[in-house]
Every structure is written in C-alpha cells, then in structure tokens.
Design a protein around this motif. Sequence first.
Motif, PDB file in Angstrom:
ATOM      1  N   ALA A  42       0.823  -1.213   0.000  1.00 58.54           N
ATOM      2  CA  ALA A  42       0.000   0.000   0.000  1.00 58.54           C
ATOM      3  C   ALA A  42       0.854   1.258   0.000  1.00 58.54           C
ATOM      4  CB  ALA A  42      -0.909   0.004   1.239  1.00 58.54           C
ATOM      5  N   ALA A  43       0.484   2.208  -0.851  1.00 56.33           N
ATOM      6  CA  ALA A  43       1.127   3.526  -0.919  1.00 56.33           C
ATOM      7  C   ALA A  43       2.627   3.479  -1.228  1.00 56.33           C
ATOM      8  CB  ALA A  43       0.880   4.319   0.369  1.00 56.33           C
ATOM      9  N   LYS A  66       3.261   2.299  -6.561  1.00 59.84           N
ATOM     10  CA  LYS A  66       3.144   1.404  -7.716  1.00 59.84           C
ATOM     11  C   LYS A  66       2.142   1.889  -8.755  1.00 59.84           C
ATOM     12  CE  LYS A  66      -0.086  -1.680  -5.401  1.00 59.84           C
ATOM     13  NZ  LYS A  66      -0.388  -0.671  -4.370  1.00 59.84           N
ATOM     14  N   THR A  72      -5.538  -3.045 -10.564  1.00 58.56           N
ATOM     15  CA  THR A  72      -6.363  -4.166 -10.096  1.00 58.56           C
ATOM     16  C   THR A  72      -6.910  -3.926  -8.688  1.00 58.56           C
ATOM     17  OG1 THR A  72      -4.485  -5.438  -9.210  1.00 58.56           O
ATOM     18  CG2 THR A  72      -5.080  -5.799 -11.524  1.00 58.56           C
ATOM     19  N   GLY A  73      -6.272  -3.020  -7.929  1.00 57.99           N
ATOM     20  CA  GLY A  73      -6.796  -2.680  -6.606  1.00 57.99           C
ATOM     21  C   GLY A  73      -8.211  -2.125  -6.703  1.00 57.99           C
ATOM     22  N   TYR A  95     -10.920  -4.798  -6.399  1.00 62.21           N
ATOM     23  CA  TYR A  95     -11.214  -5.185  -5.007  1.00 62.21           C
ATOM     24  C   TYR A  95     -11.992  -4.074  -4.299  1.00 62.21           C
ATOM     25  CZ  TYR A  95      -8.215  -9.079  -5.997  1.00 62.21           C
ATOM     26  OH  TYR A  95      -7.707 -10.203  -6.567  1.00 62.21           O
ATOM     27  N   ARG A  96     -11.643  -2.829  -4.633  1.00 61.30           N
ATOM     28  CA  ARG A  96     -12.372  -1.700  -4.049  1.00 61.30           C
ATOM     29  C   ARG A  96     -13.821  -1.672  -4.543  1.00 61.30           C
ATOM     30  NH1 ARG A  96      -9.229   2.258  -1.682  1.00 61.30           N
ATOM     31  NH2 ARG A  96      -7.031   1.688  -1.616  1.00 61.30           N
ATOM     32  N   SER A 134      -9.366  -4.422   1.811  1.00 61.92           N
ATOM     33  CA  SER A 134      -8.216  -5.139   2.354  1.00 61.92           C
ATOM     34  C   SER A 134      -8.650  -6.467   2.972  1.00 61.92           C
ATOM     35  CB  SER A 134      -7.522  -4.247   3.389  1.00 61.92           C
ATOM     36  OG  SER A 134      -6.520  -4.957   4.053  1.00 61.92           O
ATOM     37  N   SER A 142     -10.223  -9.064   0.167  1.00 61.02           N
ATOM     38  CA  SER A 142      -9.266  -9.550  -0.842  1.00 61.02           C
ATOM     39  C   SER A 142      -8.565 -10.828  -0.377  1.00 61.02           C
ATOM     40  CB  SER A 142      -8.250  -8.470  -1.195  1.00 61.02           C
ATOM     41  OG  SER A 142      -7.464  -8.150  -0.074  1.00 61.02           O
ATOM     42  N   ARG A 191     -11.186 -13.605  -4.991  1.00 63.15           N
ATOM     43  CA  ARG A 191     -10.048 -13.582  -5.928  1.00 63.15           C
ATOM     44  C   ARG A 191     -10.393 -14.375  -7.186  1.00 63.15           C
ATOM     45  NH1 ARG A 191      -6.196 -10.820  -3.234  1.00 63.15           N
ATOM     46  NH2 ARG A 191      -4.969 -10.808  -5.126  1.00 63.15           N
ATOM     47  N   GLY A 203      -0.789  -4.211  -8.881  1.00 64.20           N
ATOM     48  CA  GLY A 203      -1.536  -4.838  -7.785  1.00 64.20           C
ATOM     49  C   GLY A 203      -0.619  -5.487  -6.774  1.00 64.20           C
ATOM     50  N   ARG A 204      -1.041  -6.673  -6.308  1.00 66.08           N
ATOM     51  CA  ARG A 204      -0.262  -7.398  -5.302  1.00 66.08           C
ATOM     52  C   ARG A 204       0.282  -8.714  -5.850  1.00 66.08           C
ATOM     53  NH1 ARG A 204      -1.887  -3.358  -3.303  1.00 66.08           N
ATOM     54  NH2 ARG A 204      -2.237  -2.856  -1.113  1.00 66.08           N
ATOM     55  N   ASP A 205      -0.450  -9.294  -6.803  1.00 61.44           N
ATOM     56  CA  ASP A 205      -0.141 -10.657  -7.252  1.00 61.44           C
ATOM     57  C   ASP A 205      -0.041 -10.745  -8.771  1.00 61.44           C
ATOM     58  OD1 ASP A 205      -2.798 -10.125  -7.808  1.00 61.44           O
ATOM     59  OD2 ASP A 205      -3.485 -12.151  -7.344  1.00 61.44           O
ATOM     60  N   ARG A 239       0.625   8.692   2.136  1.00 61.09           N
ATOM     61  CA  ARG A 239      -0.822   8.501   2.280  1.00 61.09           C
ATOM     62  C   ARG A 239      -1.456   9.711   2.968  1.00 61.09           C
ATOM     63  NH1 ARG A 239      -3.727   3.862   1.275  1.00 61.09           N
ATOM     64  NH2 ARG A 239      -2.613   4.171  -0.618  1.00 61.09           N
ATOM     65  N   ASP A 276      -1.825  -8.400   3.896  1.00 57.36           N
ATOM     66  CA  ASP A 276      -1.443  -8.726   2.514  1.00 57.36           C
ATOM     67  C   ASP A 276      -0.371  -9.821   2.472  1.00 57.36           C
ATOM     68  OD1 ASP A 276      -3.159  -6.953   1.256  1.00 57.36           O
ATOM     69  OD2 ASP A 276      -1.671  -5.366   1.022  1.00 57.36           O
ATOM     70  N   ARG A 333      -1.896 -13.564   4.155  1.00 58.14           N
ATOM     71  CA  ARG A 333      -3.080 -14.312   3.741  1.00 58.14           C
ATOM     72  C   ARG A 333      -2.623 -15.586   3.030  1.00 58.14           C
ATOM     73  NH1 ARG A 333      -4.627  -9.589  -0.346  1.00 58.14           N
ATOM     74  NH2 ARG A 333      -3.230 -10.119  -2.059  1.00 58.14           N
TER      75      ARG A 333
HETATM   76  O1  CDP Z   1      -2.484   1.094  -2.573  1.00 59.89           O
HETATM   77  P1  CDP Z   1      -3.566   0.577  -1.665  1.00 59.89           P
HETATM   78  O2  CDP Z   1      -3.159  -0.630  -0.920  1.00 59.89           O
HETATM   79  O3  CDP Z   1      -4.131   1.617  -0.761  1.00 59.89           O
HETATM   80  O4  CDP Z   1      -4.805   0.131  -2.501  1.00 59.89           O
HETATM   81  P2  CDP Z   1      -5.065  -0.750  -3.786  1.00 59.89           P
HETATM   82  O5  CDP Z   1      -3.802  -1.108  -4.489  1.00 59.89           O
HETATM   83  O6  CDP Z   1      -6.125  -0.022  -4.507  1.00 59.89           O
HETATM   84  O7  CDP Z   1      -5.661  -2.130  -3.207  1.00 59.89           O
HETATM   85  C1  CDP Z   1      -6.831  -2.193  -2.429  1.00 59.89           C
HETATM   86  C2  CDP Z   1      -6.870  -3.529  -1.661  1.00 59.89           C
HETATM   87  O8  CDP Z   1      -7.027  -4.622  -2.565  1.00 59.89           O
HETATM   88  C3  CDP Z   1      -5.586  -3.781  -0.881  1.00 59.89           C
HETATM   89  O9  CDP Z   1      -5.861  -3.749   0.493  1.00 59.89           O
HETATM   90  C4  CDP Z   1      -5.088  -5.157  -1.300  1.00 59.89           C
HETATM   91  O10 CDP Z   1      -5.040  -6.020  -0.212  1.00 59.89           O
HETATM   92  C5  CDP Z   1      -6.107  -5.669  -2.310  1.00 59.89           C
HETATM   93  N1  CDP Z   1      -5.497  -6.085  -3.580  1.00 59.89           N
HETATM   94  C6  CDP Z   1      -5.209  -7.417  -3.760  1.00 59.89           C
HETATM   95  O11 CDP Z   1      -5.427  -8.218  -2.873  1.00 59.89           O
HETATM   96  N2  CDP Z   1      -4.698  -7.863  -4.953  1.00 59.89           N
HETATM   97  C7  CDP Z   1      -4.451  -7.001  -5.951  1.00 59.89           C
HETATM   98  N3  CDP Z   1      -3.973  -7.470  -7.105  1.00 59.89           N
HETATM   99  C8  CDP Z   1      -4.715  -5.625  -5.778  1.00 59.89           C
HETATM  100  C9  CDP Z   1      -5.232  -5.196  -4.573  1.00 59.89           C
END
Ligand code: CDP
Length: 208
Positions: free
Chosen positions: A10-11, A14, A32-33, A36-37, A82, A85, A91, A112-114, A140, A167, A170
């Motif tokens: 987060a923050a 990216k 991709t966040g 989830y939002r 958060s 997800s 997912r 994103g994350r993954d 942030r 994150d 999990r």
């Molecule tokens: O940058 P920030 O974490 O504030 O937000 P985001 O990138 O918009 O992601 C929102 C939420 O979605 C996060 O808390 C991640 O845990 C989840 N996420 C995820 O699990 N997998 C992704 N590919 C993108 C986001």
Amino acid sequence: MPVIAVDGPAASGKGTIARALAKHFKLPHMDTGLLYRAVALNLWRWGGDPGNEFEAARASGELNLDASDPELRSEPVSKIASSISAYPAVRAALLQRQQDFARQPGGAVLDGRDIGTVIAPDADVKLYVTATPKVRAERRMKELEGRGMRAHYDDVLADIHARDWRDEHRDIAPLKPAPDAIELDTSTLDVEQAIAEALRLVKEKLGV
Ligand code: CDP
C-alpha cells in the motif's frame, strides 16, 4: 508487445509508476486494486457483511466499475477491500477479467499485489515497488489531505502496518516479490525520480 507487472504494498507508489509506464509505452493499464475496491463498495452499499466470504463473493459479480467514483478510495471501502481480498472466492471471481486484460495482443501494464506471481507469471517485466512504512504513511497523509480529509499520522502508519500484515500473511496470493521481479525501493525518490528509475529498469529488461 510487452506485459508489465507492477506489484507492491500500500502507498508504495506502484500505481503512479504503472500509469507512467503505460503512458510511455502506449499500453493499456489496469489498476487491479480498483476491482477489489469495487467489490468492497458494492458490499458496503448493499449492507453485506465483510466477515462473510459468501456475501463478499456475491458482491463480486456484475461489477459496474466507475473509476472516478470518490467512494472507491474512502477509508471504509479501503478497509473492507483489504479484508475481502483475502477470500479465495473473491479472488477467483476477479481472476478471469485480469488475465484477459493481461493477455490482450497489444500488451498491457497491470498493478496490484499478485500480478507477477498469479495473474501474469509470464510477464515480460516484473517490478516490485517498495518504500519504508514511514515514507508510505507520509505519502498517504498527503494524499488524504489533498482530498480534503483529516488524518492522524499515527493512525495512518498503524493502518499501513496492518494492511501489510494482512497482505503478506493471507493464505491465497500473499504479497511477495516474484522470484524474477526487479525490486525498486522508492523511499528516497520523489515522483519524477521514481518514474525515471522505473523506466530505466524496464527498458534495460526489455532491451529497448
Ligand atoms: O495502494 P492501496 O493498498 O491503498 O490500494 P489498492 O492497491 O487499490 O488495493 C486495495 C486492496 O485490494 C488492498 O488492500 C489489497 O489487499 C487488495 N489487492 C489485492 O489483494 N490484490 C491485488 N492485485 C490488488 C489489490
């Protein structure tokens, strides 16, 4: 055409980096966040329980994503995003949409994350963008203040730590760099410097 995966906590910056790379290489970009939002916002509006995987999965169908909706970035929605997800059913519901985007013939940038580990493990370039929790909390804060929201540094920092922990721990698609990811620590870089360094790394990897 290249597929570029940009992951990180987060923050970390990216999203900014992914948008700049997409613009430079004229590639479509997916944050991709936001998916989830959007699930979180659906669930919240409909009064569903974020502690219930079944209800969260129901909120994942038929997503009408309006990226300009300010509610997507609100604190309650961020918190719900958060937690939901971490559900495998959520997912799974979002997987196809992301993979179709990554596989379009013209190439793509996804953040994103993954992305580098699950969504596009064959991506041409994988960046893993980090920064210290302190620096991320400061960013942030600025972002929240810029949107006219009041925030306390200690709360924002605690939230960053909590989100990192969720994150990273999990069971499904935890946040971690792909083995072949290039790490970019933006702690001491401003926006322009971070973008310049990301561009340099991507060009070097693509040989362009
Ligand atoms: O940058 P920030 O974490 O504030 O937000 P985001 O990138 O918009 O992601 C929102 C939420 O979605 C996060 O808390 C991640 O845990 C989840 N996420 C995820 O699990 N997998 C992704 N590919 C993108 C986001």
